[in-house]
Scaffold this active site. Structure first.
Site, PDB file in Angstrom:
ATOM      1  N   ASP A  30       0.859  -1.182   0.000  1.00 29.46           N
ATOM      2  CA  ASP A  30       0.000   0.000   0.000  1.00 29.46           C
ATOM      3  C   ASP A  30       0.897   1.234   0.000  1.00 29.46           C
ATOM      4  O   ASP A  30       1.673   1.447   0.937  1.00 29.46           O
ATOM      5  CB  ASP A  30      -0.900  -0.007   1.240  1.00 29.46           C
ATOM      6  CG  ASP A  30      -2.031   1.002   1.150  1.00 29.46           C
ATOM      7  OD1 ASP A  30      -2.138   1.687   0.120  1.00 29.46           O
ATOM      8  OD2 ASP A  30      -2.807   1.107   2.124  1.00 29.46           O
ATOM      9  N   ASP A 124      -2.805   2.437  -6.136  1.00 27.34           N
ATOM     10  CA  ASP A 124      -1.749   2.521  -5.134  1.00 27.34           C
ATOM     11  C   ASP A 124      -1.658   1.320  -4.198  1.00 27.34           C
ATOM     12  O   ASP A 124      -0.929   1.380  -3.207  1.00 27.34           O
ATOM     13  CB  ASP A 124      -1.916   3.793  -4.309  1.00 27.34           C
ATOM     14  CG  ASP A 124      -3.241   3.839  -3.562  1.00 27.34           C
ATOM     15  OD1 ASP A 124      -4.168   3.116  -3.948  1.00 27.34           O
ATOM     16  OD2 ASP A 124      -3.340   4.607  -2.589  1.00 27.34           O
ATOM     17  N   GLU A 125      -2.361   0.234  -4.487  1.00 30.55           N
ATOM     18  CA  GLU A 125      -2.230  -0.938  -3.622  1.00 30.55           C
ATOM     19  C   GLU A 125      -2.524  -2.212  -4.404  1.00 30.55           C
ATOM     20  O   GLU A 125      -3.244  -2.202  -5.396  1.00 30.55           O
ATOM     21  CB  GLU A 125      -3.136  -0.841  -2.391  1.00 30.55           C
ATOM     22  CG  GLU A 125      -4.611  -0.773  -2.691  1.00 30.55           C
ATOM     23  CD  GLU A 125      -5.458  -0.819  -1.424  1.00 30.55           C
ATOM     24  OE1 GLU A 125      -5.156  -1.618  -0.515  1.00 30.55           O
ATOM     25  OE2 GLU A 125      -6.443  -0.061  -1.366  1.00 30.55           O
TER      26      GLU A 125
END
Length: 379
Positions: A30, A124-125
């Protein structure tokens, strides 16, 4: 359970136990305050200052907040006016999704150097299944540390990592030592780790659910684990099975590199409420342009068009129309969108949001979950 340092000693016995039990080795990565961190990276004058990405006035919404802003209570999805009130010195940056997507591609390239089993959750993860040790690093912990170092070298950004034997625990772990941290939950440690967490840390339990649970005496994972399945089913219906497993650190889901896309769409939140027919018609045209670009990009063919309206009292209304064949082209998509709007006129009150979606898809490219964030482009 290990903490947030890059000198974490490996536990070969734990790795051997994982393999012997047939467990998978899962990493959840993350990025830390991703959009805001990109802005601070690219604009050095913003480093160390409270930053929010998103619109700064009217109906603007915070898409991301730096950790400096989060100390004041600023959070993503918060109305910008509220964020500004909480943090008077907050600096707003206009979103640059082309840049964020390019950085996301760099990060995913790092992931794929270590495993083909990558399941993105957003820009983003992502989950990674590193059961197969492609670079013979010796453990999932070492792989996670290597990935974090590579991300920092390639993007000058930090990432937090959770390492465990299932997806549920790995995601909880990645949030444990943020920012720029790592947490490892080894086989045999999952139930104890979950027991000490507040239930608000469990995915799917929001403020309303947490309040209901508190009324039943359920505040922590241990409280939840003390309830049997019949009790949970009586109070939470179909959600009970997930709660029962989660309280015991059990998750049987596999990391899936691709998901089947069910729809392609987009929506727009307006700076001012719309009510006049001409304004509404123009809004449909603008959203058609955006959504059809996405439909073309994804090579999607679908039979159902849906319009969604959110009124200024936050109530929702939708209307859909299905064809016996895929929508032929942009002109037909627009025609159906206008027809659906016409069926709802006159509106009972002004709207603050409109969306259009094409569904019942066939022959569409696999879904990348990060695409869901594209709707923030329209804020």
């Amino acid at each position: 359970m290990t903490a947030d340092r890059d000198d974490i000693p490996d536990s070969p016995d734990a790795e051997d136990e994982s393999e012997a039990a047939g467990l998978h080795k899962i990493i959840h990565i993350d990025m830390d305050a991703f959009f805001a961190s990109v802005e601070q990276r690219d604009h050095p004058e913003l480093r160390g200052r409270p930053v929010a990405v998103g619109g700064s006035s009217g109906r603007g919404v915070v898409a991301a907040a730096s950790y400096e802003a989060r100390r004041f209570g600023v959070r993503s999805a918060m109305p910008s006016v509220t964020a500004q009130r909480l943090c008077p010195d907050l600096i707003f940056c206009k979103s640059r999704f082309d840049v964020y997507r390019e950085v996301s591609r760099q990060i995913r390239a790092v992931f794929h150097d270590y495993t083909p089993l990558v399941e993105p959750l957003s820009l983003d993860e992502a989950y990674l299944d590193v059961t197969e040790d492609r670079h013979a690093l010796g453990s999932a912990t070492r792989i996670a540390l290597a990935i974090r170092r590579r991300i920092a070298e390639d993007t000058q950004l930090t990432a937090s990592a959770g390492v465990s034997y299932n997806k549920f625990l790995a995601k909880l772990a990645s949030d444990q030592n943020k920012p720029d941290g790592i947490c490892v939950i080894r086989p045999g440690e999952g139930a104890a780790f979950v027991a000490q967490l507040p239930v608000t840390r469990f995915h799917g339990i929001g403020p309303v659910g947490a309040k209901k649970m508190a009324g039943l005496g359920i505040v922590t994972g241990a409280d939840l684990a003390a309830k049997d399945l019949p009790f949970l089913r009586a109070h939470f219906g179909s959600f009970a099975d997930y709660l029962y497993r989660a309280a015991r650190g059990i998750d049987l889901r596999q990391v899936r590199a691709h998901r089947t896309r069910k729809s392609v769409g987009g929506e727009r939140t307006f700076h001012e409420d719309l009510f006049a027919p001409r304004e509404l018609t123009e809004a449909v045209d603008r959203i058609v342009d955006i959504v059809w670009d996405r439909i073309t990009h994804n090579k999607a063919r679908g039979r159902t068009v849906t319009i969604k309206l959110k009124y200024n009292d936050f109530t929702l209304q939708s209307r859909a129309r299905s064809l016996s064949r895929p929508v032929a082209d942009k002109a037909e998509f627009a025609k159906i969108g206008h027809a659906l709007l016409a069926e709802l006129l006159p509106l009972p009150r002004p709207i603050r949001l409109m969306g259009l979606t094409l569904s019942k898809l066939e022959g569409v490219a696999p879904k990348k979950k990060g695409d869901a964030l594209a709707q923030l482009d329209l804020l």
